[in-house]
Design an enzyme around this catalytic site. Structure first.
Site: not given
Ligand code: RIB
Ligand code: CA
Length: 328
Positions: A256
């Site tokens: 992500h």
């Molecule tokens: O939803 C994704 C986010 O939350 C990212 O920033 C990742 O670190 C997760 O835990």
């Protein structure tokens, strides 16, 4: 010319049962000649904020970048009770580890609050500094509340938040983690008038790190690559146990936050569209839902007009990420 940037983050790389993606995003940023990283501001999220500071300090030491300040920020969301979020994960995970209780934690490199650090750095170079926010938006909201000029002086906010083309679905049916933890903070950010680009989980969950990628990283010349490979394998093992019904988690994890760094260094890897964006705050099933209206008429005015990512060149991102990470 390099882009001066502050990374607002909730890093858990190396913590058992915590997402590795913030740490990989930080490493990618430090391996990106396009960026000048001015500091890491840490927010409550994947791990509690004190653990996040400790993780960030250890990571910077590993990367031989202890010159970069690590600044402690919000230890809780603006209004939400964090216990309910932790409980959600405790229910899903067999043995969640969201803090490093019992270990000697390394503290921040300054006593300044992250909200003040953000504002001070931005005020020192008005219109020049970008903030990449890859955790819940609490520190940004506090910076805006404490320092009204921050939103006008920041060059751009690049957020990992919400989802622009479909539902989010990594925490609830509608909420990505960062938004779900502190929707009120995202609302403050959206209403601030600051220039915002948003990379949602609809894009970030298309970029993955597989076990094969981890094996490739393990063969990389750098000690960081080998350590990152171990962390990735451990995180994939953990996800597989915790979410047996999710096929993708049996062999891979998501990248992500690294995609958000690439959105800054290589914006052409993503497709951008203008959208009217609102976050749902009501205490019901839609809490944390980000609605990105790309042309339909909403029944009420949106919180903000922002640029949202609607497509990603997954292959080119993968090439960029692995080339840079394996050389850290
Ligand atoms: O939803 C994704 C986010 O939350 C990212 O920033 C990742 O670190 C997760 O835990
Ligand atoms: Ca994060």
């Amino acid at each position: 010319m390099t882009i001066p940037v502050i990374i607002d983050t909730d890093p858990g790389l190396g913590e058992v049962g915590s997402d590795i993606d913030d740490g990989l995003a930080i490493a990618l940023a430090l391996a990106s000649p396009e960026l000048e990283v001015l500091g890491l501001t840490v927010v409550n999220g994947n791990v509690d904020a004190l653990t996040g500071v400790d993780v960030a300090r250890r990571l910077l030491r590993r990367l031989e970048r202890e010159d970069i300040p690590v600044v402690l920020g919000a230890t809780a969301p603006l209004t939400r009770d964090m216990e309910s979020v932790r409980a959600l994960f405790a229910a899903a995970l067999p043995s969640t580890n969201v803090s490093s209780e019992g270990r000697d934690l390394e503290g921040p490199t300054t006593t300044q609050h992250a909200a003040d650090f953000l504002s001070e750095q931005v005020a020192a170079r008005p219109g020049e500094v970008t903030v990449v926010a890859i955790g819940p938006m609490t520190n940004l909201a506090l910076a805006m509340e404490r320092h009204p000029a921050f939103a006008q002086e920041v060059k751009e906010l690049v957020l990992m938040a919400g989802s622009a083309t479909t539902f989010a679905q990594n925490v609830t049916t509608v909420g990505d983690f960062n938004t779900y933890v502190d929707p009120e903070a995202l609302d403050v950010v959206l209403r601030s008038g600051a220039p915002v680009r948003m990379v949602g989980i609809d894009q970030t969950s298309r970029v993955m790190l597989t076990r094969d990628d981890a094996a490739r990283l393990r063969r990389s010349p750098s000690p960081f690559g080998r350590w990152a490979a171990e962390c990735a394998d451990a995180w994939i093992d953990y996800l597989g146990r915790a979410f047996p019904a999710r096929v993708e988690h049996q062999t891979a994890c998501f990248l992500h936050d690294p995609l958000v760094i690439a959105a800054l260094t290589h914006p052409e890897l993503l497709t951008w569209e203008g959208a009217e964006v609102t976050v749902a705050l009501a205490e019901d099933l839609t809490r944390g839902l980000v609605v990105a209206d790309r042309g339909l008429a909403l029944t009420r005015p949106a919180a903000s007009s922002v640029q949202v990512a609607t497509d990603t060149d997954v292959a080119r991102f993968g090439d960029l990420f692995f080339e840079r990470i394996s050389q850290v």
